[in-house]
Design an enzyme around this catalytic site. Structure first.
Site, short mmCIF file in Angstrom:
data_model
loop_
_atom_site.label_atom_id
_atom_site.label_comp_id
_atom_site.label_asym_id
_atom_site.label_seq_id
_atom_site.Cartn_x
_atom_site.Cartn_y
_atom_site.Cartn_z
N ASP A 148 2.71 5.07 21.25
CA ASP A 148 2.18 5.68 20.03
C ASP A 148 1.46 6.93 20.47
O ASP A 148 1.57 7.33 21.64
CB ASP A 148 1.25 4.68 19.30
CG ASP A 148 1.25 4.91 17.79
OD1 ASP A 148 0.91 6.03 17.36
OD2 ASP A 148 1.60 3.98 17.04
N HIS A 223 4.15 9.80 15.64
CA HIS A 223 3.35 8.83 16.40
C HIS A 223 3.68 8.90 17.89
O HIS A 223 3.79 7.85 18.55
CB HIS A 223 3.63 7.40 15.92
CG HIS A 223 2.89 7.00 14.68
ND1 HIS A 223 1.57 6.66 14.67
CD2 HIS A 223 3.31 6.88 13.39
CE1 HIS A 223 1.20 6.33 13.44
NE2 HIS A 223 2.23 6.46 12.64
N ASP A 289 7.94 5.56 11.20
CA ASP A 289 7.02 5.56 10.06
C ASP A 289 6.11 6.77 10.08
O ASP A 289 5.87 7.37 11.13
CB ASP A 289 6.16 4.28 10.08
CG ASP A 289 5.38 4.16 11.39
OD1 ASP A 289 6.01 4.30 12.45
OD2 ASP A 289 4.16 3.97 11.34
N GLU A 290 5.61 7.11 8.89
CA GLU A 290 4.52 8.07 8.71
C GLU A 290 4.76 9.41 9.42
O GLU A 290 3.83 9.98 9.98
CB GLU A 290 3.20 7.47 9.22
CG GLU A 290 2.79 6.22 8.47
CD GLU A 290 1.48 5.64 8.96
OE1 GLU A 290 0.64 5.37 8.11
OE2 GLU A 290 1.32 5.45 10.19
N TRP A 356 7.22 -2.61 5.65
CA TRP A 356 5.76 -2.74 5.71
C TRP A 356 5.11 -2.32 4.41
O TRP A 356 3.93 -2.58 4.20
CB TRP A 356 5.18 -1.99 6.91
CG TRP A 356 5.26 -0.50 6.91
CD1 TRP A 356 6.35 0.28 7.15
CD2 TRP A 356 4.17 0.42 6.70
NE1 TRP A 356 6.02 1.60 7.11
CE2 TRP A 356 4.69 1.73 6.84
CE3 TRP A 356 2.81 0.27 6.43
CZ2 TRP A 356 3.90 2.88 6.70
CZ3 TRP A 356 2.02 1.40 6.29
CH2 TRP A 356 2.57 2.70 6.42
N TYR A 381 -0.93 -7.70 7.66
CA TYR A 381 -1.56 -6.81 8.64
C TYR A 381 -2.85 -7.46 9.14
O TYR A 381 -3.88 -7.43 8.50
CB TYR A 381 -1.80 -5.42 8.03
CG TYR A 381 -0.62 -4.49 8.27
CD1 TYR A 381 0.67 -4.99 8.41
CD2 TYR A 381 -0.79 -3.11 8.40
CE1 TYR A 381 1.75 -4.16 8.65
CE2 TYR A 381 0.29 -2.27 8.63
CZ TYR A 381 1.55 -2.80 8.76
OH TYR A 381 2.62 -1.97 9.00
N ASP A 383 -4.80 -6.59 11.37
CA ASP A 383 -5.94 -5.73 11.72
C ASP A 383 -6.88 -5.61 10.52
O ASP A 383 -8.00 -5.13 10.68
CB ASP A 383 -5.47 -4.35 12.19
CG ASP A 383 -4.51 -3.67 11.23
OD1 ASP A 383 -3.69 -4.39 10.61
OD2 ASP A 383 -4.57 -2.44 11.08
N TRP A 431 -2.42 -4.07 14.74
CA TRP A 431 -2.69 -2.71 15.23
C TRP A 431 -4.06 -2.72 15.87
O TRP A 431 -4.98 -3.38 15.36
CB TRP A 431 -2.64 -1.72 14.07
CG TRP A 431 -1.33 -1.78 13.33
CD1 TRP A 431 -1.08 -2.41 12.15
CD2 TRP A 431 -0.08 -1.20 13.73
NE1 TRP A 431 0.23 -2.27 11.80
CE2 TRP A 431 0.87 -1.53 12.74
CE3 TRP A 431 0.31 -0.45 14.84
CZ2 TRP A 431 2.20 -1.13 12.83
CZ3 TRP A 431 1.63 -0.05 14.91
CH2 TRP A 431 2.56 -0.37 13.93
N THR A 432 -4.23 -1.98 16.96
CA THR A 432 -5.46 -2.18 17.74
C THR A 432 -6.36 -0.94 17.84
O THR A 432 -7.12 -0.83 18.79
CB THR A 432 -5.11 -2.67 19.16
OG1 THR A 432 -4.26 -1.69 19.79
CG2 THR A 432 -4.42 -4.01 19.15
C1 ACM Z 1 2.83 1.25 9.94
O1 ACM Z 1 1.89 0.50 9.66
N1 ACM Z 1 2.62 2.56 9.94
C2 ACM Z 1 4.15 0.75 10.24
#
Ligand code: ACM
Length: 612
Positions: A148, A223, A289-290, A356, A381, A383, A431-432
């Site tokens: 990432d 990312h 993504d994003e 997602w 999720y 997190d 996600w961390t």
């Molecule tokens: C994501 O949470 N951006 C896959």
């Protein structure tokens, strides 16, 4: 012809994690409900030796039939089914085992858990522990988010700078560091590191022994700042990647892989070629993504390439990239999988997506015949914090309680049975950005993983939340005995106040067990077994210092939550703000104080349109 014969005799280890458990604690084992359990009477108290028989070819994959009789134990299964039968046997022991006939198989073939090792790095030892936990709850897929913007974590022989530079970043103070630093809770946080290819092979083999397939994720074309810092020539020309920045630094995602520079494709293909041979599973995850369009639109090479292809939007440009990479992966005998953003592209029939966003967005792809893995963030999720943000150690974006995970239904309504088959299963993500240590990751994982395991394994008709809560409480002892951290946030009371014009503040209280009494006080004192019992929402007509907690067997469990609810002359007064389009101005005078989480519905958020 398929012959059902006794194949092997196996002796079961008496404890997991290599250490004896206290007498009253059974090993970590299944939470998912079997398809059917029939007590047949009597006990088996011989040695833990059992006979394995081959199942019929038509039996469900990964399933098993377990017969415990006073004379012995027979497992009818193969491969993963034998492993899962062992998990069940562990739960039935230690000591004498009740005689049962259990028929069991999973609802979905894809039962996944993800871990982001880019934002914070986690050691091989911890990844193995994580896999042990997944296996104990019968998950079969580990989605390893290896790259990432904040760190590149996998050795790529052809591009050594990916790890010599891209695996190390600044800590939150902005100082580049390779040193493990103690966090607020005294555990070492690792900001840098990577896995050698040798270590990757070791982890893949470790997972395989536990019937877990690993899906590697290499995030492109967004990312990926860590890669672009190491090899800036593949970054957008007008937007060279700066030094790696601390997690959460504003302005992440400002760089993309430059698609106007043809060698970028060889760069990606070389990387994927090395990754694909390390992981024997069929899926290769490419993220997707994003991706922000700005960096491409600001890059002369990209603008020219878009023009050559007649693309007018960055999304078309990404779709073209996805199509090329998908074809490359497909030509290497693997299947591309990406976040649901990849669905805009023309992808090969075997390519799949991981949803997602809203599950409804999956319908079209499923109808087209693409396989999907469901990971909608508002159910999966991990997190997200687990109870009132004031009672949780770390705060991220939104909340996700155990009961909500349990309510997750991976297969969207409105599909034909044939289309349903394309829902491979589900996955939860961890996600961390905000979790630096193994103990914190475990805390976010558990017990929500148990709810996910049950959703993905058990028949939907077997769902029973009160029973699940009791089983989860039994697991707490086992987790503690195994040295695994977990949250007990299910006991924390959520306070939901709302102002009712001319009447006062209506207060509703809820915990996540939906089983035990909630008690409260209104004078700021510590709640006790003698405090007011909550039965239904109540009205406050004067200022109160509310404190509340759950009581189980007359003992306070979980944490005490509290709110100061203020009724004064301005409470509920008319209010006008400038700009008056701001939503929720009345919240400023509703007598309800904000928590530490800005999206708790209690705050009014002003967006500066110049900044937005
Ligand atoms: C994501 O949470 N951006 C896959």
């Amino acid at each position: 012809m398929y012959i059902r014969v006794a194949l092997v005799l196996l002796v079961l280890p008496l404890a997991v994690w290599g250490q004896p458990l206290p007498a009253d604690v059974q090993p970590l084992s299944i939470v998912p409900e079997p398809v059917s359990v029939q007590a047949t009477g009597g006990m088996y108290s011989g040695k833990l030796v059992y006979t394995v028989k081959a199942p019929a070819a038509t039996d469900p994959p990964e399933g098993y039939v377990l017969d415990v009789t006073p004379k012995g134990i027979i497992v009818t299964a193969s491969g993963a089914g034998v492993f899962y039968a062992e998990q069940t046997l562990k739960q039935l022991g230690p000591g004498a085992i009740p005689c049962v006939h259990i028929v069991d198989y999973p609802r979905y073939g894809f039962r996944g858990m993800h871990l982001d090792v880019s934002r914070h790095f986690f050691s091989v030892a911890f990844i193995k522990k994580y896999l042990d936990i997944l296996a104990a709850y019968k998950l079969n897929t580990f989605h390893w988010h290896l790259t990432d913007s904040h760190g590149w974590r996998i050795e790529i022989k052809k591009y050594p700078r990916l790890t010599s530079i891209g695996a190390w970043r600044a800590d939150r103070t902005g100082i580049p560091t390779t040193i493990a630093k103690p966090t607020a809770i005294g555990e070492p946080a690792t900001y840098g590191g990577f896995y050698t290819q040798e270590q990757i092979r070791e982890v893949v083999a470790y997972a395989a022994k536990r019937f877990i397939t690993i899906i590697p994720e290499i995030e492109i074309p967004g990312h990926c700042d860590a890669a672009l810092v190491a090899y800036p020539e593949f970054s957008d020309l007008d937007n060279p990647a700066p030094l790696l920045r601390p997690c959460g630094y504003p302005g992440d995602l400002t760089h993309n892989l430059c698609l106007g520079y043809e060698p970028s494709f060889a760069f990606v293909e070389d990387i994927l070629s090395e990754v694909m041979v390390l992981f024997p599973g069929v899926f290769m995850h490419i993220g997707g993504d994003e991706v922000r369009g700005g960096p491409w639109l600001g890059c002369p090479r990209c603008r020219q390439r878009m023009q050559e292809h007649g693309f007018t939007t960055a999304r078309q440009y990404q779709n073209w990239f996805t199509h090329r990479i998908d074809s490359f992966i497909n030509a290497h005998g693997k299947r591309m999988i990406g976040w649901d953003e990849v669905l805009g592209a023309e992808i090969t029939p075997s390519a799949a997506a991981m949803l997602w966003h809203d599950p409804a967005a999956a319908l079209q792809a499923l109808k087209k015949g693409h396989d999907m893995v469901m990971a909608p963030y508002h159910y999966t999720y991990f997190d997200f914090y687990q109870s009132d943000p004031r009672l949780e150690p770390d705060i991220t974006y939104a909340g996700l309680g155990l009961d909500t995970v349990y309510a997750f239904e991976p297969t969207p309504a409105g599909l034909t049975p044939e289309e349903n088959k394309h829902v491979l299963g589900g996955e939860a993500c961890l996600w961390t950005e905000n979790f630096a240590t193994p103990a914190r990751v475990e805390y976010m994982l558990l017990p929500r993983l148990l709810a996910l395991a049950e959703v993905l394994w058990s028949p939907p008709g077997k769902k029973d939340y009160p029973r699940f809560v009791r089983k989860t409480e039994a697991q707490f002892k086992r987790l503690a005995a195994a040295g695994i951290s977990y949250a007990t946030s299910l006991y924390n009371v959520a306070i939901q106040p709302s102002y009712v014009p001319d009447r006062g503040i209506r207060v509703s209280l809820a915990d996540q067990t939906h089983l035990y009494p909630i008690r409260y006080t209104l004078d700021g004192s510590q709640p006790s077994v003698n405090s007011l019992l909550y039965t239904e929402p109540f009205m406050l007509t004067k200022t109160a210092a509310l404190r509340t907690a759950v009581f189980k067997n007359n003992r306070l469990v979980g944490k005490v939550n509290g709110d100061r609810l203020t009724i004064h002359l301005a409470t509920g007064a008319g209010i006008r703000l400038s700009p008056d389009s701001t939503v929720g101005a009345a919240r400023l005078v509703d007598g309800i104080h904000g928590t530490i989480e800005p999206y708790d519905g209690r705050w009014v958020i002003f967006h500066d349109s110049m900044v937005d």
